[in-house]
Write an enzyme that holds these catalytic residues in place. Structure first.
Site, mmCIF file in Angstrom:
data_model
loop_
_atom_site.group_PDB
_atom_site.id
_atom_site.type_symbol
_atom_site.label_atom_id
_atom_site.label_comp_id
_atom_site.label_asym_id
_atom_site.label_seq_id
_atom_site.Cartn_x
_atom_site.Cartn_y
_atom_site.Cartn_z
ATOM 1 N N HIS A 11 -5.168 -6.679 -1.445
ATOM 2 C CA HIS A 11 -4.207 -6.217 -0.435
ATOM 3 C C HIS A 11 -2.968 -5.703 -1.151
ATOM 4 O O HIS A 11 -2.063 -6.458 -1.494
ATOM 5 C CB HIS A 11 -3.871 -7.383 0.516
ATOM 6 N N HIS A 13 -0.561 -2.041 -1.272
ATOM 7 C CA HIS A 13 -0.266 -0.667 -0.862
ATOM 8 C C HIS A 13 0.305 0.039 -2.081
ATOM 9 O O HIS A 13 1.357 -0.366 -2.587
ATOM 10 C CB HIS A 13 0.755 -0.659 0.272
ATOM 11 N N HIS A 191 -4.901 -4.735 9.035
ATOM 12 C CA HIS A 191 -3.809 -5.700 9.127
ATOM 13 C C HIS A 191 -3.852 -6.280 10.543
ATOM 14 O O HIS A 191 -3.909 -5.527 11.526
ATOM 15 C CB HIS A 191 -2.463 -5.007 8.926
ATOM 16 N N GLU A 194 -0.195 -10.572 11.318
ATOM 17 C CA GLU A 194 0.943 -10.680 10.390
ATOM 18 C C GLU A 194 2.154 -11.008 11.260
ATOM 19 O O GLU A 194 2.699 -12.107 11.202
ATOM 20 C CB GLU A 194 1.135 -9.356 9.631
ATOM 21 N N ASP A 272 0.818 -7.170 -1.663
ATOM 22 C CA ASP A 272 1.228 -6.293 -0.558
ATOM 23 C C ASP A 272 2.053 -5.090 -1.048
ATOM 24 O O ASP A 272 1.489 -4.026 -1.304
ATOM 25 C CB ASP A 272 1.979 -7.109 0.504
ATOM 26 N N ASP A 273 3.368 -5.258 -1.167
ATOM 27 C CA ASP A 273 4.270 -4.188 -1.628
ATOM 28 C C ASP A 273 5.200 -4.781 -2.679
ATOM 29 O O ASP A 273 6.383 -5.034 -2.405
ATOM 30 C CB ASP A 273 5.084 -3.646 -0.448
HETATM 31 N N1 ADE Z 1 2.483 -1.132 5.077
HETATM 32 C C1 ADE Z 1 2.878 -1.569 3.875
HETATM 33 N N2 ADE Z 1 3.015 -2.892 3.887
HETATM 34 C C2 ADE Z 1 2.704 -3.325 5.123
HETATM 35 C C3 ADE Z 1 2.645 -4.586 5.752
HETATM 36 N N3 ADE Z 1 2.961 -5.719 5.120
HETATM 37 N N4 ADE Z 1 2.284 -4.623 7.048
HETATM 38 C C4 ADE Z 1 1.984 -3.501 7.702
HETATM 39 N N5 ADE Z 1 2.030 -2.299 7.154
HETATM 40 C C5 ADE Z 1 2.374 -2.199 5.870
HETATM 41 ZN ZN ZN Z 2 -0.104 -4.850 3.792
#
Ligand code: ADE
Ligand code: ZN
Length: 334
Positions: A11, A13, A191, A194, A272-273
């Site tokens: 996971h 991005h 997703h 969350e 994630d990011d």
């Molecule tokens: N795009 C990038 N990170 C995300 C996240 N945590 N939830 C939804 N969309 C995303």
């Molecule tokens: Zn994500």
């Protein structure tokens, strides 16, 4: 143990790996004015109250990505971080609409990312797959147009996913495009749970027929759902530092990943990011280990799940698992 064991990331991005230093470099290279005057100022701005407050800044940051070389450099920088963290396999998301909606060609994005991934295989020995995500705040028609546009590259991606603003955009909105993707031989993930309710996880499973749920931390609100996820061993790709930065939990001691693991759910740890949330995969492991007092057995299970939940071919998966198992045994005996 966290640092030395091989692991997979499921996971991630790729746009979320854009470090402020690279953002400045690309802005200069492409003649773009940034709203910030220094790298420190960018990092200062990364204070979020919820998912949307992050997405606004994240989509703005992605504007510096313009050329195939930019997407190559972005992806290569991430792969170098993978090597540092002993990530031997990664399945990365990209958001084509973030780029095509501002006039960048689909192929520019895809070819830049894929060229770096190919070099990652050759030069770093890191295997990888690409998952194309649809932005759920945009229309189902836009997702379908993106799917059609992406056809020449379908054989080079493993699946499709769904991301962006969750609340108000239930999975069912994208039933048709996900159906088409499955017909084209692509796997599906989404997703769900969350910020959105457990019902959105049911929606992802039933309408989108996903093989994995991204995040899914709100599943614990529905006992029937938990039983189903355990029984079917549907993987949940959890992102601890992301959840804290986006205020899904107040602090790491409140995170439910240990409870999820103890219930027998197939959970994995992911970043994630990472550029926006303060750490790559090992930092995520260290953070939960410290806050939730995870045992060696817990960590091993989470790392093992990362391979089990991946889209690796059975023979390759078996190799990774036996390598991991022998390294874990060695560490346990040391
Ligand atoms: N795009 C990038 N990170 C995300 C996240 N945590 N939830 C939804 N969309 C995303
Ligand atoms: Zn994500």
């Amino acid at each position: 143990m966290i640092d030395s064991l091989p692991k997979a990331e499921l996971h991630l991005h790729i746009e979320g790996t854009l470090e402020p230093e690279l953002m400045f470099l690309l802005a200069e290279r492409n003649g773009i004015d940034l709203l910030y005057s220094s790298v420190e100022e960018v990092r200062q701005a990364y204070q979020f109250t919820d998912l949307q407050s992050f997405l606004d800044i994240y989509y703005a940051g992605a504007q510096v990505l313009q050329t195939e070389q930019d997407f190559y450099d972005l992806t290569w920088a991430y792969l170098e971080r993978c090597q540092q963290d002993n990530v031997v396999h990664t399945e990365i998301f990209f958001d084509p609409q973030t780029h095509t909606d501002r006039g960048i060609q689909f192929g520019t994005v895809f070819e830049g990312i894929d060229a770096a991934l190919q070099d990652g295989r050759k030069k770093l020995g890191i295997s990888s797959q690409i998952i194309m995500c649809f932005l759920r705040h945009l229309s189902a028609e836009s997702a379908m147009a993106t799917f059609e546009m992406s056809k020449p590259w379908h054989s080079r991606m493993i699946g499709v996913g769904l991301d962006s603003s969750e609340l108000g955009h239930p999975p069912e909105k994208f039933t048709e495009v996900f159906e088409k993707a499955r017909q084209a031989g692509l796997k599906t993930v989404a997703h769900a749970g969350e910020e959105g309710p457990a019902d959105y996880i049911w929606g992802a499973l039933e309408a989108l027929k996903v093989s994995r749920v991204d995040h899914g931390v709100r599943c614990l609100e529905d006992e029937k759902l938990v039983n189903y996820l355990v029984e079917e061993q549907i993987p949940l790709t959890v992102c601890p530092l992301s959840n804290i930065k986006l205020c899904v939990f107040d602090n790491m001691a409140d995170h439910n990943i240990k409870t999820m693991l103890d219930k027998g759910l197939c959970v994995t740890v992911n970043s994630d990011d990472p550029s926006y949330f303060g750490g790559y995969i090992n930092a995520n492991f260290h953070s939960i280990q410290k806050a939730l007092k995870l045992s060696h057995q817990d960590l091993y299970k989470l790392i093992r799940n990362s391979f089990v939940a991946s889209f690796l071919e059975p023979e390759v998966l078996a190799k990774h698992l036996s390598e991991l198992d022998s390294q874990y045994k060695e560490l346990s005996n040391a």
